[in-house]
Write an enzyme that holds these catalytic residues in place. Structure first.
Site, PDB file in Angstrom:
ATOM      1  N   MET A 109      -7.858   2.745   3.053  1.00  0.00           N
ATOM      2  CA  MET A 109      -8.678   1.572   3.417  1.00  0.00           C
ATOM      3  C   MET A 109     -10.123   2.013   3.597  1.00  0.00           C
ATOM      4  O   MET A 109     -10.391   3.056   4.192  1.00  0.00           O
ATOM      5  CB  MET A 109      -8.166   0.960   4.722  1.00  0.00           C
ATOM      6  CG  MET A 109      -6.695   0.578   4.698  1.00  0.00           C
ATOM      7  SD  MET A 109      -6.226  -0.277   6.213  1.00  0.00           S
ATOM      8  CE  MET A 109      -4.422  -0.256   6.055  1.00  0.00           C
ATOM      9  N   ASP A 113       5.576  -4.841   1.276  1.00  0.00           N
ATOM     10  CA  ASP A 113       4.825  -3.981   2.192  1.00  0.00           C
ATOM     11  C   ASP A 113       4.293  -4.810   3.356  1.00  0.00           C
ATOM     12  O   ASP A 113       3.515  -5.725   3.144  1.00  0.00           O
ATOM     13  CB  ASP A 113       3.661  -3.340   1.407  1.00  0.00           C
ATOM     14  CG  ASP A 113       2.820  -2.399   2.253  1.00  0.00           C
ATOM     15  OD1 ASP A 113       3.187  -2.112   3.403  1.00  0.00           O
ATOM     16  OD2 ASP A 113       1.778  -1.947   1.728  1.00  0.00           O
ATOM     17  N   SER A 146       5.331   4.487   5.130  1.00  0.00           N
ATOM     18  CA  SER A 146       3.864   4.414   5.156  1.00  0.00           C
ATOM     19  C   SER A 146       3.353   5.305   6.277  1.00  0.00           C
ATOM     20  O   SER A 146       3.636   5.060   7.456  1.00  0.00           O
ATOM     21  CB  SER A 146       3.405   2.969   5.398  1.00  0.00           C
ATOM     22  OG  SER A 146       2.037   2.986   5.789  1.00  0.00           O
ATOM     23  N   MET A 163       2.421  -8.227  -0.738  1.00  0.00           N
ATOM     24  CA  MET A 163       2.127  -7.961   0.674  1.00  0.00           C
ATOM     25  C   MET A 163       2.839  -8.992   1.550  1.00  0.00           C
ATOM     26  O   MET A 163       2.736 -10.197   1.310  1.00  0.00           O
ATOM     27  CB  MET A 163       0.621  -8.052   0.945  1.00  0.00           C
ATOM     28  CG  MET A 163      -0.246  -7.016   0.275  1.00  0.00           C
ATOM     29  SD  MET A 163      -0.128  -5.337   0.909  1.00  0.00           S
ATOM     30  CE  MET A 163      -0.297  -5.508   2.659  1.00  0.00           C
ATOM     31  N   MET A 195      -6.615  -0.200  -0.629  1.00  0.00           N
ATOM     32  CA  MET A 195      -7.215  -1.424  -0.086  1.00  0.00           C
ATOM     33  C   MET A 195      -8.712  -1.161   0.005  1.00  0.00           C
ATOM     34  O   MET A 195      -9.284  -0.967   1.075  1.00  0.00           O
ATOM     35  CB  MET A 195      -6.577  -1.745   1.270  1.00  0.00           C
ATOM     36  CG  MET A 195      -5.155  -2.295   1.121  1.00  0.00           C
ATOM     37  SD  MET A 195      -4.163  -2.130   2.591  1.00  0.00           S
ATOM     38  CE  MET A 195      -3.594  -0.434   2.387  1.00  0.00           C
ATOM     39  N   ASP A 254      -1.751   4.617   2.571  1.00  0.00           N
ATOM     40  CA  ASP A 254      -2.648   3.462   2.648  1.00  0.00           C
ATOM     41  C   ASP A 254      -4.095   3.922   2.772  1.00  0.00           C
ATOM     42  O   ASP A 254      -4.499   4.455   3.796  1.00  0.00           O
ATOM     43  CB  ASP A 254      -2.286   2.594   3.865  1.00  0.00           C
ATOM     44  CG  ASP A 254      -0.997   1.830   3.643  1.00  0.00           C
ATOM     45  OD1 ASP A 254      -0.910   1.109   2.629  1.00  0.00           O
ATOM     46  OD2 ASP A 254      -0.077   1.966   4.475  1.00  0.00           O
ATOM     47  N   HIS A 303       4.252   6.510   0.994  1.00  0.00           N
ATOM     48  CA  HIS A 303       3.237   5.473   0.766  1.00  0.00           C
ATOM     49  C   HIS A 303       1.981   5.819   1.566  1.00  0.00           C
ATOM     50  O   HIS A 303       2.043   6.047   2.768  1.00  0.00           O
ATOM     51  CB  HIS A 303       3.817   4.131   1.209  1.00  0.00           C
ATOM     52  CG  HIS A 303       2.957   2.932   0.966  1.00  0.00           C
ATOM     53  ND1 HIS A 303       2.921   2.271  -0.246  1.00  0.00           N
ATOM     54  CD2 HIS A 303       2.120   2.259   1.778  1.00  0.00           C
ATOM     55  CE1 HIS A 303       2.100   1.229  -0.163  1.00  0.00           C
ATOM     56  NE2 HIS A 303       1.584   1.205   1.069  1.00  0.00           N
ATOM     57  N   HIS A 314      -1.798   3.210  -2.019  1.00  0.00           N
ATOM     58  CA  HIS A 314      -2.107   1.779  -1.963  1.00  0.00           C
ATOM     59  C   HIS A 314      -3.577   1.664  -1.577  1.00  0.00           C
ATOM     60  O   HIS A 314      -3.951   1.931  -0.439  1.00  0.00           O
ATOM     61  CB  HIS A 314      -1.181   1.119  -0.924  1.00  0.00           C
ATOM     62  CG  HIS A 314      -1.466  -0.328  -0.686  1.00  0.00           C
ATOM     63  ND1 HIS A 314      -0.923  -1.020   0.386  1.00  0.00           N
ATOM     64  CD2 HIS A 314      -2.210  -1.233  -1.375  1.00  0.00           C
ATOM     65  CE1 HIS A 314      -1.348  -2.283   0.343  1.00  0.00           C
ATOM     66  NE2 HIS A 314      -2.126  -2.430  -0.707  1.00  0.00           N
TER      67      HIS A 314
HETATM   68  C1  DX5 Z   1      -0.889  -2.678   5.661  1.00  0.00           C
HETATM   69  C2  DX5 Z   1      -0.372  -1.524   4.865  1.00  0.00           C
HETATM   70  C3  DX5 Z   1       1.051  -1.197   5.101  1.00  0.00           C
HETATM   71  C4  DX5 Z   1       1.371  -0.813   6.521  1.00  0.00           C
HETATM   72  C5  DX5 Z   1       2.771  -1.225   6.811  1.00  0.00           C
HETATM   73  O1  DX5 Z   1      -2.145  -3.034   5.187  1.00  0.00           O
HETATM   74  O2  DX5 Z   1      -0.517  -1.764   3.484  1.00  0.00           O
HETATM   75  O3  DX5 Z   1       1.510  -0.207   4.202  1.00  0.00           O
HETATM   76  O4  DX5 Z   1       1.248   0.555   6.778  1.00  0.00           O
HETATM   77  O5  DX5 Z   1       3.041  -0.974   8.140  1.00  0.00           O
HETATM   78  P1  DX5 Z   1       4.233  -1.708   8.889  1.00  0.00           P
HETATM   79  O6  DX5 Z   1       5.486  -1.339   8.181  1.00  0.00           O
HETATM   80  O7  DX5 Z   1       4.150  -1.182  10.276  1.00  0.00           O
HETATM   81  O8  DX5 Z   1       3.954  -3.186   8.802  1.00  0.00           O
HETATM   82 ZN    ZN Z   2       0.448  -0.357   2.047  1.00  0.00          ZN
END
Ligand code: DX5
Ligand code: ZN
Length: 240
Positions: free
Chosen positions: A50, A188, A22, A150, A81, A48, A46, A79
């Site tokens: 947001m 994740d 990620s 998650m 969010m 993320d 990956h 991903h």
């Molecule tokens: C959290 C994300 C994850 C995050 C994971 O909302 O969806 O993908 O980057 O990071 P680590 O591995 O540090 O928990």
């Molecule tokens: Zn994620």
């Protein structure tokens, strides 16, 4: 029943171990180099996304995904969010992402969005937060390529792993076996050398890791170590 007790439910050949770094924990000012360093060890990156509404954090959007697409040939697994995947998910596919995963409770008709994204040629995933039961997405599972369980509250990297989310992975493996479905199961959040084993035991096949990879000097070595632990645990599970 756990994954290990379901015959043939977690076949490594059908669901090879995938470590998906990620980039949330990478240096955003040096993203191309960060991805280049980890790329030799992985097939998937990956991403993320947001929006500050679905989660209390804002990360990145279309311009960054476009730049990543130009910088790497690895699969981009977005991903989302965000509260409006219907508007934005197609755009990430358009920019060249291979897969998009969204949190379906924000949509009135998530199944039609799954179909639309498939028509656009993408792989589609649905995600469940730690508090959400598997039942919440069960009707969607026959139609998607990936279930994201998650293992932290979505929103931030570097949080502590929530083991109470893990039984849902085993539950999903049982569901998949019962329905003869094909579905990757991704975990994740908080995945590290210390926590990955329990998710492998439960039957996960795709492991997102942010801080456990980009928090290490040698990103590729960190990703390979996670893969090696996952393979070892799998061999143990299958030998039982
Ligand atoms: C959290 C994300 C994850 C995050 C994971 O909302 O969806 O993908 O980057 O990071 P680590 O591995 O540090 O928990
Ligand atoms: Zn994620």
């Amino acid at each position: 029943m756990t994954a290990a007790t379901v015959p043939g439910a977690a076949q490594p050949r059908e669901y090879p171990v995938r470590i998906a770094p990620s980039i949330l924990s990478a240096d955003f000012a040096d993203l191309g180099q960060e991805v280049a360093e980890v790329a030799p060890a992985v097939t998937t990156i990956h991403v993320d996304v947001m929006d500050g509404h679905y989660v209390p954090n804002i990360t990145l959007g279309q311009p960054v995904v476009a730049s990543l697409r130009a910088a790497t040939d690895r699969e981009l697994d977005c991903h989302l969010m965000i509260t409006d995947p219907r508007t934005y998910a197609p755009q990430f596919l358009e920019l060249g992402a291979e897969s998009v995963t969204f949190h379906p409770e924000v949509e009135d008709d998530p199944l039609s969005l799954v179909h639309e994204l498939h028509e656009r040629g993408g792989q589609v995933g649905v995600a469940i937060k730690p508090a959400h039961p598997l039942a919440m997405v069960e009707e969607l599972l026959p139609h998607v390529d990936l279930l994201l369980v998650m293992t932290v509250e979505p929103g931030f990297g570097g949080q502590a792993f929530l083991p109470e989310a893990v039984p849902k992975v085993a539950e999903a493996v049982v569901w998949r076996h019962r329905h003869g479905a094909h579905l990757r199961i991704q975990v994740d959040g908080g995945i590290s050398r210390e926590t990955i084993a329990q998710t492998v035991e439960a039957g996960a096949d795709t492991f997102v890791a942010g801080s456990a990879i980009f928090g290490r000097e040698d990103r590729a070595a960190a990703a390979r170590e996670l893969a090696e632990i996952a393979e070892q645990v799998r061999r143990g599970v299958l030998a039982r």
